[in-house]
Design an enzyme around this catalytic site. Structure first.
Site, PDB file in Angstrom:
ATOM      1  N   CYS A   1       1.003  -1.017   0.135  1.00  0.00           N
ATOM      2  CA  CYS A   1       0.102   0.213   0.051  1.00  0.00           C
ATOM      3  C   CYS A   1       1.074   1.057  -0.069  1.00  0.00           C
ATOM      4  O   CYS A   1       0.154   2.697  -0.381  1.00  0.00           O
ATOM      5  CB  CYS A   1      -0.515   0.137   1.260  1.00  0.00           C
ATOM      6  SG  CYS A   1      -1.759  -0.966   0.676  1.00  0.00           S
TER       7      CYS A   1
ATOM      8  N   HIS B   1      -3.046   7.642   3.418  1.00  0.00           N
ATOM      9  CA  HIS B   1      -3.325   6.377   2.970  1.00  0.00           C
ATOM     10  C   HIS B   1      -4.933   5.656   3.589  1.00  0.00           C
ATOM     11  O   HIS B   1      -5.239   6.558   4.684  1.00  0.00           O
ATOM     12  CB  HIS B   1      -2.722   4.941   3.066  1.00  0.00           C
ATOM     13  CG  HIS B   1      -2.452   3.859   2.925  1.00  0.00           C
ATOM     14  ND1 HIS B   1      -3.562   3.171   0.929  1.00  0.00           N
ATOM     15  CD2 HIS B   1      -2.854   2.717   3.482  1.00  0.00           C
ATOM     16  CE1 HIS B   1      -4.112   2.087   1.439  1.00  0.00           C
ATOM     17  NE2 HIS B   1      -3.361   1.808   2.816  1.00  0.00           N
TER      18      HIS B   1
ATOM     19  N   ASN C   1     -10.090   0.761   1.625  1.00  0.00           N
ATOM     20  CA  ASN C   1      -8.383   0.769   1.170  1.00  0.00           C
ATOM     21  C   ASN C   1      -8.546   0.220  -0.495  1.00  0.00           C
ATOM     22  O   ASN C   1      -8.660  -0.970  -0.261  1.00  0.00           O
ATOM     23  CB  ASN C   1      -8.073   0.213   2.280  1.00  0.00           C
ATOM     24  CG  ASN C   1      -7.166  -0.192   2.336  1.00  0.00           C
ATOM     25  OD1 ASN C   1      -5.861   0.537   1.054  1.00  0.00           O
ATOM     26  ND2 ASN C   1      -6.258  -0.493   3.627  1.00  0.00           N
TER      27      ASN C   1
HETATM   28  N1  COA Z   1     -19.222  -7.416  11.285  1.00  0.00           N
HETATM   29  C1  COA Z   1     -19.130  -7.213  12.481  1.00  0.00           C
HETATM   30  N2  COA Z   1     -18.179  -7.764  13.471  1.00  0.00           N
HETATM   31  C2  COA Z   1     -17.045  -8.067  13.130  1.00  0.00           C
HETATM   32  C3  COA Z   1     -16.389  -7.701  11.841  1.00  0.00           C
HETATM   33  C4  COA Z   1     -17.039  -7.400  10.568  1.00  0.00           C
HETATM   34  N3  COA Z   1     -16.694  -7.092   9.675  1.00  0.00           N
HETATM   35  N4  COA Z   1     -14.563  -7.758  11.959  1.00  0.00           N
HETATM   36  C5  COA Z   1     -14.875  -7.903  12.944  1.00  0.00           C
HETATM   37  N5  COA Z   1     -15.785  -8.242  14.035  1.00  0.00           N
HETATM   38  C6  COA Z   1     -15.876  -9.104  15.226  1.00  0.00           C
HETATM   39  C7  COA Z   1     -14.911  -9.458  15.704  1.00  0.00           C
HETATM   40  O1  COA Z   1     -14.760 -10.663  15.687  1.00  0.00           O
HETATM   41  C8  COA Z   1     -14.389  -8.752  17.562  1.00  0.00           C
HETATM   42  O2  COA Z   1     -15.454 -10.119  18.046  1.00  0.00           O
HETATM   43  P1  COA Z   1     -15.336 -10.075  18.789  1.00  0.00           P
HETATM   44  O3  COA Z   1     -14.844  -9.225  19.998  1.00  0.00           O
HETATM   45  O4  COA Z   1     -16.983 -11.222  19.366  1.00  0.00           O
HETATM   46  O5  COA Z   1     -14.056 -11.771  19.641  1.00  0.00           O
HETATM   47  C9  COA Z   1     -15.204  -7.652  17.339  1.00  0.00           C
HETATM   48  O6  COA Z   1     -15.616  -7.078  16.537  1.00  0.00           O
HETATM   49  C10 COA Z   1     -14.146  -6.688  17.276  1.00  0.00           C
HETATM   50  O7  COA Z   1     -13.038  -6.920  16.377  1.00  0.00           O
HETATM   51  P2  COA Z   1     -11.452  -6.044  16.859  1.00  0.00           P
HETATM   52  O8  COA Z   1     -10.471  -7.272  15.822  1.00  0.00           O
HETATM   53  O9  COA Z   1     -10.873  -6.028  17.737  1.00  0.00           O
HETATM   54  O10 COA Z   1     -11.932  -5.164  16.236  1.00  0.00           O
HETATM   55  P3  COA Z   1     -10.782  -3.458  16.001  1.00  0.00           P
HETATM   56  O11 COA Z   1     -11.477  -2.512  16.989  1.00  0.00           O
HETATM   57  O12 COA Z   1      -9.450  -4.032  16.402  1.00  0.00           O
HETATM   58  O13 COA Z   1     -11.216  -3.092  14.175  1.00  0.00           O
HETATM   59  C11 COA Z   1      -9.806  -3.638  12.363  1.00  0.00           C
HETATM   60  C12 COA Z   1     -10.748  -4.065  12.886  1.00  0.00           C
HETATM   61  C13 COA Z   1      -9.790  -4.327  10.897  1.00  0.00           C
HETATM   62  C14 COA Z   1     -10.765  -2.136  11.814  1.00  0.00           C
HETATM   63  C15 COA Z   1      -9.056  -2.483  12.650  1.00  0.00           C
HETATM   64  O14 COA Z   1      -8.271  -3.339  13.713  1.00  0.00           O
HETATM   65  C16 COA Z   1      -7.766  -2.157  11.342  1.00  0.00           C
HETATM   66  O15 COA Z   1      -8.548  -1.362  11.366  1.00  0.00           O
HETATM   67  N6  COA Z   1      -6.795  -1.517  12.199  1.00  0.00           N
HETATM   68  C17 COA Z   1      -6.111  -1.738  10.541  1.00  0.00           C
HETATM   69  C18 COA Z   1      -5.990  -2.599   9.156  1.00  0.00           C
HETATM   70  C19 COA Z   1      -4.943  -1.564   7.847  1.00  0.00           C
HETATM   71  O16 COA Z   1      -6.303  -0.988   8.487  1.00  0.00           O
HETATM   72  N7  COA Z   1      -5.381  -3.167   7.448  1.00  0.00           N
HETATM   73  C20 COA Z   1      -4.988  -2.430   5.844  1.00  0.00           C
HETATM   74  C21 COA Z   1      -3.152  -2.317   6.034  1.00  0.00           C
HETATM   75  S1  COA Z   1      -2.935  -1.207   4.160  1.00  0.00           S
END
Ligand code: COA
Length: 317
Positions: free
Chosen positions: A108, A241, A271
């Site tokens: 990315c 980004h 993204n």
């Molecule tokens: N819809 C509903 N629930 C979802 C879900 C979705 N699409 N994706 C995950 N969940 C759930 C998980 O299963 C988890 O459930 P649990 O508490 O019962 O285990 C809960 O939501 C929390 O998940 P978590 O991964 O802890 O959430 P978060 O607050 O960390 O958010 C991201 C997840 C991915 C949005 C966040 O971590 C993020 O944006 N990270 C950066 C990712 C990124 O930018 N990647 C590309 C880089 S180039």
């Protein structure tokens, strides 16, 4: 280096959060509050090659440059339609140039890598005008049964033409070890290959990526500002980004700056990997939001863990 034109192309299919909730255990509220994304464009009947060519033609038109004056094509894509030849060669044939072409993969962060190479080509007097296109289709390597990753991404292509002259732009790139983002690939049918088959879908430790993104973006931006002898206040726009609205908000709060300095389009693109910054830049350019002399800072991060920033002044002169 200066940017003399921008272009973009998005797939025609718009996929909303509600569309996703028809086949995934997810919902609009979760996706909006955790990421800021409302919809994204996904390739269905078009190819990434067609999208890349469209973005390039749009960019050439915007730059008002003769195609024969393009000296190099740099194409960034994590995956494309063929292993060989490179995507940039298809663009070369479609637009009708006679210049060298090169494909890159910096995940990315790819747009910043492409700017760095373009800047070097110009400084080495090997090129006066470099066409950069970032064309990405993450929809091909996310697992559409995994709600943790597939809801985050969208497809698209963004292009710029960079030329000699203008401001002496500042660029900083960095790679640090992490296993937080990975996508395997399996090729061929060699009877000698004793490796296990790899999972061909994106693996992501979301929280680790979030932390790395916030930390590296701040450091990269501070670095280019110091090199330019500027402060946050000197910057008109930070084009970050477009990975997650909460990451953008976090960085903005760390800098203590107003929302207006952090334009975003993640709401309706998701993204789009390396295409996200050139797509946003094109939108701002076409909306006439940018003025000659505006100081722009681009900052990106991605698998590797790669990250980088570029400080540039807007304007054709
Ligand atoms: N819809 C509903 N629930 C979802 C879900 C979705 N699409 N994706 C995950 N969940 C759930 C998980 O299963 C988890 O459930 P649990 O508490 O019962 O285990 C809960 O939501 C929390 O998940 P978590 O991964 O802890 O959430 P978060 O607050 O960390 O958010 C991201 C997840 C991915 C949005 C966040 O971590 C993020 O944006 N990270 C950066 C990712 C990124 O930018 N990647 C590309 C880089 S180039």
């Amino acid at each position: 280096m200066k940017i003399i034109g921008t272009g973009s192309a998005l797939p025609h299919l718009v996929v909303t959060n509600d569309d996703l909730s028809k086949f995934l255990d997810t919902n609009d509220e979760w996706i909006r509050t955790r990421t800021g994304i409302q919809s994204r464009n996904i390739l269905s009947t078009e190819t990434i090659t067609e999208l890349a060519i469209k973005a390039c033609l749009d960019c050439i038109k915007n730059a008002k440059i003769d195609i024969q004056d393009i000296d190099y094509i740099l194409c960034h894509s994590v995956i494309s339609d063929a292993i060989i030849p490179a995507l940039s060669t298809f663009i070369h044939d479609a637009i009708g140039t006679d210049c060298p072409t090169l494909d890159l993969n910096g995940a990315c962060t790819g747009f910043i890598y492409a700017l760095d190479i373009a800047d070097s080509l110009i400084k080495a007097q090997k090129a006066k005008n470099v066409l950069i296109v970032c064309a990405e289709e993450p929809s091909k390597f996310v697992d559409w049964t995994k709600r943790e990753t597939c809801v985050l991404f969208g497809d698209g292509a963004g292009a710029v033409i960079v030329s000699e002259g203008g401001f002496d732009s500042k660029i900083h790139l960095k790679t640090q070890h992490t296993d937080a983002l990975y996508c395997g690939a399996n090729y061929g049918n060699s009877p000698f290959d004793k490796q296990e088959m790899k999972d061909p879908f994106l693996y992501m430790k979301g929280r680790d990526v979030f932390k790395l993104a916030v930390q590296s973006s701040k450091k990269d931006i501070d670095y280019v500002l110091e090199k330019a002898g500027m402060t946050y206040d000197d910057v008109n726009y930070f084009l970050l980004h477009q990975a997650n609205m909460r990451i953008i908000d976090f960085i903005k709060e760390q800098f203590g700056l107003s929302c207006e300095k952090f334009p975003h389009n993640i709401e309706y693109t998701g993204n789009t990997s390396s295409a996200s910054i050139p797509l946003l830049l094109d939108e701002m350019n076409k909306n006439e939001q940018l003025k000659d002399g505006d100081v722009l800072v681009f900052s990106a991060f991605g698998a590797g863990f790669t990250s980088g920033a570029c400080l540039i002044k807007w304007g054709k002169n």
